[in-house]
Write a protein that holds these residues in place. Structure first.
Motif, mmCIF file in Angstrom:
data_model
loop_
_atom_site.group_PDB
_atom_site.id
_atom_site.type_symbol
_atom_site.label_atom_id
_atom_site.label_comp_id
_atom_site.label_asym_id
_atom_site.label_seq_id
_atom_site.Cartn_x
_atom_site.Cartn_y
_atom_site.Cartn_z
ATOM 1 N N ASP A 55 0.827 -1.207 0.000
ATOM 2 C CA ASP A 55 0.000 0.000 0.000
ATOM 3 C C ASP A 55 0.860 1.255 0.000
ATOM 4 O O ASP A 55 1.899 1.320 0.668
ATOM 5 C CB ASP A 55 -0.914 0.010 1.226
ATOM 6 N N LEU A 56 0.410 2.252 -0.752
ATOM 7 C CA LEU A 56 1.116 3.525 -0.876
ATOM 8 C C LEU A 56 0.323 4.606 -0.134
ATOM 9 O O LEU A 56 -0.873 4.745 -0.320
ATOM 10 C CB LEU A 56 1.277 3.895 -2.351
ATOM 11 N N TYR A 57 1.019 5.355 0.714
ATOM 12 C CA TYR A 57 0.379 6.411 1.491
ATOM 13 C C TYR A 57 1.065 7.746 1.218
ATOM 14 O O TYR A 57 2.297 7.835 1.238
ATOM 15 C CB TYR A 57 0.454 6.112 2.994
ATOM 16 N N SER A 58 0.270 8.760 0.983
ATOM 17 C CA SER A 58 0.798 10.120 0.842
ATOM 18 C C SER A 58 0.664 10.829 2.182
ATOM 19 O O SER A 58 -0.259 10.554 2.956
ATOM 20 C CB SER A 58 0.020 10.890 -0.237
ATOM 21 N N TYR A 59 1.568 11.742 2.456
ATOM 22 C CA TYR A 59 1.542 12.432 3.745
ATOM 23 C C TYR A 59 1.888 13.912 3.588
ATOM 24 O O TYR A 59 2.559 14.310 2.635
ATOM 25 C CB TYR A 59 2.529 11.777 4.721
ATOM 26 N N ASP A 60 1.416 14.695 4.526
ATOM 27 C CA ASP A 60 1.846 16.082 4.653
ATOM 28 C C ASP A 60 2.954 16.196 5.687
ATOM 29 O O ASP A 60 3.814 17.069 5.602
ATOM 30 C CB ASP A 60 0.651 16.957 5.055
ATOM 31 N N ALA A 61 2.915 15.298 6.671
ATOM 32 C CA ALA A 61 3.992 15.178 7.653
ATOM 33 C C ALA A 61 4.071 13.709 8.053
ATOM 34 O O ALA A 61 3.046 13.036 8.181
ATOM 35 C CB ALA A 61 3.727 16.051 8.879
ATOM 36 N N SER B 137 9.234 17.895 6.099
ATOM 37 C CA SER B 137 7.997 17.172 6.411
ATOM 38 C C SER B 137 8.260 15.844 7.118
ATOM 39 O O SER B 137 7.314 15.152 7.500
ATOM 40 C CB SER B 137 7.202 16.902 5.124
ATOM 41 N N LEU B 138 9.538 15.489 7.314
ATOM 42 C CA LEU B 138 9.894 14.236 7.976
ATOM 43 C C LEU B 138 10.466 14.507 9.363
ATOM 44 O O LEU B 138 11.300 15.403 9.550
ATOM 45 C CB LEU B 138 10.929 13.464 7.157
ATOM 46 N N PHE B 139 10.044 13.686 10.323
ATOM 47 C CA PHE B 139 10.520 13.799 11.704
ATOM 48 C C PHE B 139 10.974 12.416 12.186
ATOM 49 O O PHE B 139 10.547 11.388 11.650
ATOM 50 C CB PHE B 139 9.403 14.308 12.613
ATOM 51 N N ALA B 140 11.826 12.410 13.182
ATOM 52 C CA ALA B 140 12.257 11.140 13.782
ATOM 53 C C ALA B 140 12.477 11.331 15.268
ATOM 54 O O ALA B 140 12.981 12.368 15.717
ATOM 55 C CB ALA B 140 13.541 10.630 13.126
ATOM 56 N N ALA B 141 12.081 10.332 16.059
ATOM 57 C CA ALA B 141 12.247 10.373 17.513
ATOM 58 C C ALA B 141 12.724 9.009 17.992
ATOM 59 O O ALA B 141 12.635 8.009 17.275
ATOM 60 C CB ALA B 141 10.931 10.747 18.194
ATOM 61 N N GLY B 142 13.237 8.979 19.204
ATOM 62 C CA GLY B 142 13.712 7.713 19.748
ATOM 63 C C GLY B 142 14.988 7.247 19.088
ATOM 64 O O GLY B 142 15.752 8.029 18.516
ATOM 65 N N ASP B 143 15.219 5.943 19.128
ATOM 66 C CA ASP B 143 16.468 5.357 18.644
ATOM 67 C C ASP B 143 16.753 5.625 17.172
ATOM 68 O O ASP B 143 17.915 5.663 16.768
ATOM 69 C CB ASP B 143 16.447 3.834 18.843
ATOM 70 N N TRP C 216 4.996 15.979 19.446
ATOM 71 C CA TRP C 216 3.563 16.265 19.319
ATOM 72 C C TRP C 216 3.332 17.732 18.963
ATOM 73 O O TRP C 216 2.574 18.059 18.055
ATOM 74 C CB TRP C 216 2.848 15.901 20.611
ATOM 75 N N GLU C 217 4.015 18.595 19.674
ATOM 76 C CA GLU C 217 3.856 20.024 19.447
ATOM 77 C C GLU C 217 4.345 20.404 18.054
ATOM 78 O O GLU C 217 3.693 21.177 17.334
ATOM 79 C CB GLU C 217 4.652 20.789 20.516
ATOM 80 N N ASN C 218 5.494 19.854 17.651
ATOM 81 C CA ASN C 218 6.078 20.248 16.372
ATOM 82 C C ASN C 218 5.315 19.718 15.165
ATOM 83 O O ASN C 218 5.234 20.381 14.127
ATOM 84 C CB ASN C 218 7.540 19.820 16.304
ATOM 85 N N LEU C 219 4.729 18.548 15.267
ATOM 86 C CA LEU C 219 3.918 18.047 14.164
ATOM 87 C C LEU C 219 2.728 18.979 13.923
ATOM 88 O O LEU C 219 2.407 19.318 12.776
ATOM 89 C CB LEU C 219 3.426 16.627 14.463
ATOM 90 N N ASN C 220 2.097 19.393 14.994
ATOM 91 C CA ASN C 220 0.945 20.294 14.861
ATOM 92 C C ASN C 220 1.364 21.692 14.423
ATOM 93 O O ASN C 220 0.680 22.334 13.619
ATOM 94 C CB ASN C 220 0.178 20.347 16.188
ATOM 95 N N ARG C 221 2.486 22.161 14.931
ATOM 96 C CA ARG C 221 2.970 23.477 14.524
ATOM 97 C C ARG C 221 3.390 23.478 13.055
ATOM 98 O O ARG C 221 3.159 24.452 12.330
ATOM 99 C CB ARG C 221 4.159 23.895 15.396
ATOM 100 N N PHE C 222 4.016 22.383 12.613
ATOM 101 C CA PHE C 222 4.449 22.294 11.219
ATOM 102 C C PHE C 222 3.258 22.397 10.271
ATOM 103 O O PHE C 222 3.305 23.091 9.251
ATOM 104 C CB PHE C 222 5.200 20.976 10.988
ATOM 105 N N LEU C 223 2.176 21.703 10.606
ATOM 106 C CA LEU C 223 0.990 21.694 9.738
ATOM 107 C C LEU C 223 0.321 23.066 9.649
ATOM 108 O O LEU C 223 -0.354 23.368 8.665
ATOM 109 C CB LEU C 223 -0.023 20.666 10.255
ATOM 110 N N THR C 224 0.520 23.885 10.671
ATOM 111 C CA THR C 224 -0.110 25.207 10.683
ATOM 112 C C THR C 224 0.890 26.336 10.443
ATOM 113 O O THR C 224 0.556 27.513 10.612
ATOM 114 C CB THR C 224 -0.835 25.432 12.024
ATOM 115 N N GLY C 225 2.124 25.972 10.060
ATOM 116 C CA GLY C 225 3.117 26.978 9.690
ATOM 117 C C GLY C 225 3.660 27.801 10.835
ATOM 118 O O GLY C 225 4.167 28.910 10.628
ATOM 119 N N ARG C 226 3.591 27.263 12.051
ATOM 120 C CA ARG C 226 4.094 28.003 13.202
ATOM 121 C C ARG C 226 5.546 27.623 13.520
ATOM 122 O O ARG C 226 6.048 26.586 13.063
ATOM 123 C CB ARG C 226 3.226 27.728 14.435
ATOM 124 N N LYS C 227 6.211 28.436 14.299
ATOM 125 C CA LYS C 227 7.592 28.191 14.683
ATOM 126 C C LYS C 227 7.693 26.916 15.509
ATOM 127 O O LYS C 227 6.896 26.687 16.424
ATOM 128 C CB LYS C 227 8.126 29.379 15.495
#
Length: 364
Positions: free
Chosen positions: A93-99, A267-273, A298-309
């Motif tokens: 399956d192929l998935y498109s994403y904004d983040a 649009s790509l993030f990584a956390a943990g190991d 959590w904060e940055n994913l939401n801020r990224f989608l709304t163009g905030r710092k």
């Protein structure tokens, strides 16, 4: 409507799901993970010893996703196209994403040790762990490669299980090239070495170089026989990022900025190991770091989608860690400070159960 994809059910993503269950947005969120259950590594030692059941150490991702109005897909991400912003899973399956965010952990492997791949007891992805523990129980001669917290803790927990189940004579060996718990200082190393000795666990100073015919060979020409061998000498990258255009460090972990964001693909993030902070390349890859990254992610994913710092993640210089050392005892570490005792084990159990309660309360 924006689409956010979370790949992997690690500590940081669990936090995102929990927060989304309290504060839902109109965006579409999807969690992709190879197993419905995410196992909590902080309770692995207790599980090995027989203190916890399998149900007590795992989170039902499907149930948590339902509460968070997030789609759950049981699959693994095979490849990423960061330019087209698409992911391909092993289900085709192929998935498109904004983040998209990755919290897929690491592997307990070392390709530098000849012959290890064919013998190593792999416990990652962590949903494999409960099944592999059965092999540790049956093993008469068990070897752990690595001198860090994971190797010492599992060796001590396995010893406790063996003694409680009529197998006190089974051998357990820890091979370590650096001093035990070397990141915590000389005192912690000395105390751990003494504890392992008192519990009848052999320690071999040297670097494992070859695994062949049921034997680990070190650079000091020591030959240590085994029925089961487990490498716990450091995190290895999954390989997913190295096969794409996504910049990685020299080991293959996604290279991120202080916002937990890919240094080349915002649009790509990584956390943990699975991620390495470019400004803190030597930051330990452990659960403590991953848990602390959760709120920032959590904060940055939401801020990224709304163009905030975006918000910067600031690592701790010291952090609390408690190892379960079997028979009701614990080994507390905080920087170079160390203390042992039954109260430390009780504190660890209270903290671990509190952590799990936040997520298990969402199960049906």
């Amino acid at each position: 409507m924006n689409t956010v994809i979370l790949a992997g059910g690690g500590h940081s993503h669990l936090h995102c799901l929990l927060e989304r269950s309290k504060e839902q947005t109109a965006d579409r969120w999807i969690l992709i993970s190879p197993s419905r259950h995410q196992y909590y590594s902080g309770m692995f030692s207790g599980f090995v010893e027989g203190v916890y059941s399998e149900e007590e150490i795992r989170v039902d991702l499907d149930a948590l996703c339902r509460k968070a109005h997030c789609e759950f897909v049981e699959a693994s991400v095979l490849s990423i196209d960061p330019i087209q912003q698409q992911l391909l899973t092993d289900a085709g399956d192929l998935y498109s994403y904004d983040a998209a965010s990755f919290d897929i952990g690491s592997r307990n492997e070392d390709p530098g040790i000849s012959g290890l791949a064919g013998a190593n007891l792999r416990i990652k992805p962590n949903h494999r762990f409960p099944y592999q523990v059965e092999r540790l129980y049956r093993s008469r001669d068990t070897v752990f490669i690595g001198g860090g917290a994971a190797a010492c803790e599992l060796a001590l927990s396995l010893r406790a299980w063996k003694e409680k189940n009529g197998k006190p004579d089974d051998s357990i060996t820890v091979i370590h090239s650096s001093p035990l718990l070397h990141e915590s200082g000389v005192l912690a190393s000395r105390n751990m070495a003494s504890l392992l000795d008192r519990r009848g666990i052999s320690t071999v100073k040297g670097k494992a170089e070859q695994v062949t015919d049921g034997t680990v060979v070190t650079d000091q020409a020591r030959h240590i026989p085994f029925d089961e061998v487990m490498f716990l000498g450091g995190a290895a990258a999954q390989g997913l990022f190295g096969s794409s255009l996504i910049p990685t460090d020299e080991k293959g972990f996604m290279l991120t900025n202080a916002h937990l964001q890919s240094i080349s693909f915002p649009s790509l993030f990584a956390a943990g190991d699975c991620g390495t902070l470019a400004d803190f390349p030597d930051l330990p890859k452990n659960g403590v770091t991953a848990v602390r990254q959760g709120p920032v992610l959590w904060e940055n994913l939401n801020r990224f989608l709304t163009g905030r710092k975006l918000r910067a993640f600031q690592p701790q210089s010291r952090y609390l860690s408690i190892l379960s050392t079997g028979i009701g005892n614990g080994f507390l570490l905080y920087g170079s400070f160390t203390v042992q005792g039954r109260w430390t084990r009780k504190l660890k159990e209270r903290l671990d159960r509190s952590f799990m309660k936040k997520y298990s309360s969402h199960e049906k």
